[in-house]
Design an enzyme around this catalytic site. Structure first.
Site, PDB file in Angstrom:
ATOM      1  N   CYS A   1      46.185  40.922  46.724  1.00 31.80           N
ATOM      2  CA  CYS A   1      47.538  41.238  47.206  1.00 31.80           C
ATOM      3  C   CYS A   1      47.576  41.331  48.728  1.00 31.80           C
ATOM      4  O   CYS A   1      46.570  41.611  49.385  1.00 31.80           O
ATOM      5  CB  CYS A   1      48.003  42.584  46.644  1.00 31.80           C
ATOM      6  SG  CYS A   1      48.224  42.612  44.873  1.00 31.80           S
TER       7      CYS A   1
ATOM      8  N   GLU B   1      46.248  33.717  46.207  1.00 33.48           N
ATOM      9  CA  GLU B   1      46.011  33.546  44.769  1.00 33.48           C
ATOM     10  C   GLU B   1      44.878  32.566  44.504  1.00 33.48           C
ATOM     11  O   GLU B   1      44.533  31.745  45.345  1.00 33.48           O
ATOM     12  CB  GLU B   1      47.308  33.073  44.093  1.00 33.48           C
ATOM     13  CG  GLU B   1      48.410  34.128  44.214  1.00 33.48           C
ATOM     14  CD  GLU B   1      49.676  33.772  43.461  1.00 33.48           C
ATOM     15  OE1 GLU B   1      49.807  32.624  42.995  1.00 33.48           O
ATOM     16  OE2 GLU B   1      50.537  34.674  43.349  1.00 33.48           O
TER      17      GLU B   1
ATOM     18  N   ASN C   1      49.518  37.639  50.325  1.00 33.98           N
ATOM     19  CA  ASN C   1      48.766  37.480  49.084  1.00 33.98           C
ATOM     20  C   ASN C   1      48.080  36.118  49.046  1.00 33.98           C
ATOM     21  O   ASN C   1      48.589  35.121  49.575  1.00 33.98           O
ATOM     22  CB  ASN C   1      49.646  37.719  47.844  1.00 33.98           C
ATOM     23  CG  ASN C   1      50.920  36.928  47.806  1.00 33.98           C
ATOM     24  OD1 ASN C   1      51.511  36.607  48.841  1.00 33.98           O
ATOM     25  ND2 ASN C   1      51.386  36.596  46.615  1.00 33.98           N
TER      26      ASN C   1
ATOM     27  N   GLU D   1      48.778  43.626  50.629  1.00 28.15           N
ATOM     28  CA  GLU D   1      48.422  44.941  51.169  1.00 28.15           C
ATOM     29  C   GLU D   1      46.917  45.064  51.367  1.00 28.15           C
ATOM     30  O   GLU D   1      46.442  45.584  52.368  1.00 28.15           O
ATOM     31  CB  GLU D   1      48.877  46.059  50.213  1.00 28.15           C
ATOM     32  CG  GLU D   1      50.383  46.160  50.007  1.00 28.15           C
ATOM     33  CD  GLU D   1      50.885  45.331  48.846  1.00 28.15           C
ATOM     34  OE1 GLU D   1      50.391  44.199  48.623  1.00 28.15           O
ATOM     35  OE2 GLU D   1      51.788  45.803  48.145  1.00 28.15           O
TER      36      GLU D   1
ATOM     37  N   CYS E   1      51.058  47.380  43.955  1.00 30.20           N
ATOM     38  CA  CYS E   1      50.520  47.516  42.599  1.00 30.20           C
ATOM     39  C   CYS E   1      49.540  48.703  42.560  1.00 30.20           C
ATOM     40  O   CYS E   1      49.173  49.266  43.602  1.00 30.20           O
ATOM     41  CB  CYS E   1      49.835  46.219  42.164  1.00 30.20           C
ATOM     42  SG  CYS E   1      48.217  45.974  42.931  1.00 30.20           S
TER      43      CYS E   1
ATOM     44  N   CYS F   1      46.336  48.341  44.677  1.00 28.79           N
ATOM     45  CA  CYS F   1      46.588  48.511  46.123  1.00 28.79           C
ATOM     46  C   CYS F   1      46.818  49.984  46.461  1.00 28.79           C
ATOM     47  O   CYS F   1      46.339  50.463  47.496  1.00 28.79           O
ATOM     48  CB  CYS F   1      47.794  47.685  46.558  1.00 28.79           C
ATOM     49  SG  CYS F   1      47.444  45.917  46.569  1.00 28.79           S
TER      50      CYS F   1
END
Ligand code: THU
Length: 145
Positions: A53, A44, A42, A55, A86, A89
């Site tokens: 994210c 940010e 991830n 993924e 999430c 994703c």
């Protein structure tokens, strides 16, 4: 941790996460049908909504390297409860990878495997718009009655 290279890759790349805001580091590794593994962590951003994210980083790396068919993805986080992808994703994975296996792992050697289709029932997809553009998702799910 099992000696499966996919799981080892997901755990290793978690250490590369850029997560100064949440402190929550995630690693993901997606395996293409030819066996090649692409990793992602991830990343940010102070403008929180721009965070991406692990993924999606892994899958976008794979796509940008020319990969188009996928078999499975592993998601690793050091949490008591296993960390599922999430909603955003799940959608991207469904459209680009289809009904792959999704392995969730943690540092306690816990692991569970789902089919992606079970994690995103009734997904919106190209087919919904009458388009046959595909990623992997087309054709794997029974038609909605
Ligand atoms: N995150 C992931 O990278 N993957 C998941 O499956 C769940 C959440 C990240 C996004 C953000 O950087 C942090 O975890 C907290 O939501």
């Amino acid at each position: 941790m099992s000696a499966d290279p996919l799981f080892i890759a997901a755990a290793a790349v978690k250490n590369k996460a850029h997560a100064p805001f949440s402190g929550f580091k995630v690693g993901a590794a997606v395996q293409a049908s030819d066996g090649i593994i692409y990793t992602g962590c991830n990343v940010e951003c102070a403008s929180y909504g721009l965070t991406i994210c692990a993924e999606r980083v892994a899958v976008c790396k794979a796509i940008s390297e020319g990969s188009r068919k996928f078999a499975r993805i592993a998601v690793y986080a050091e949490t008591e409860e296993l960390t599922p992808p999430c909603g955003a994703c799940r959608q991207l994975l469904w459209e680009l990878c289809g009904d792959i296996e999704v392995y969730l792992l943690n540092h306690k050697k816990q692991m569970v495997c789902y089919k992606l289709g079970d994690l995103i029932p009734l997904a919106f997809e190209a087919k919904t718009m009458g388009k046959s553009i595909g990623g992997g998702s087309t054709g794997n799910r029974p038609a909605i009655k």
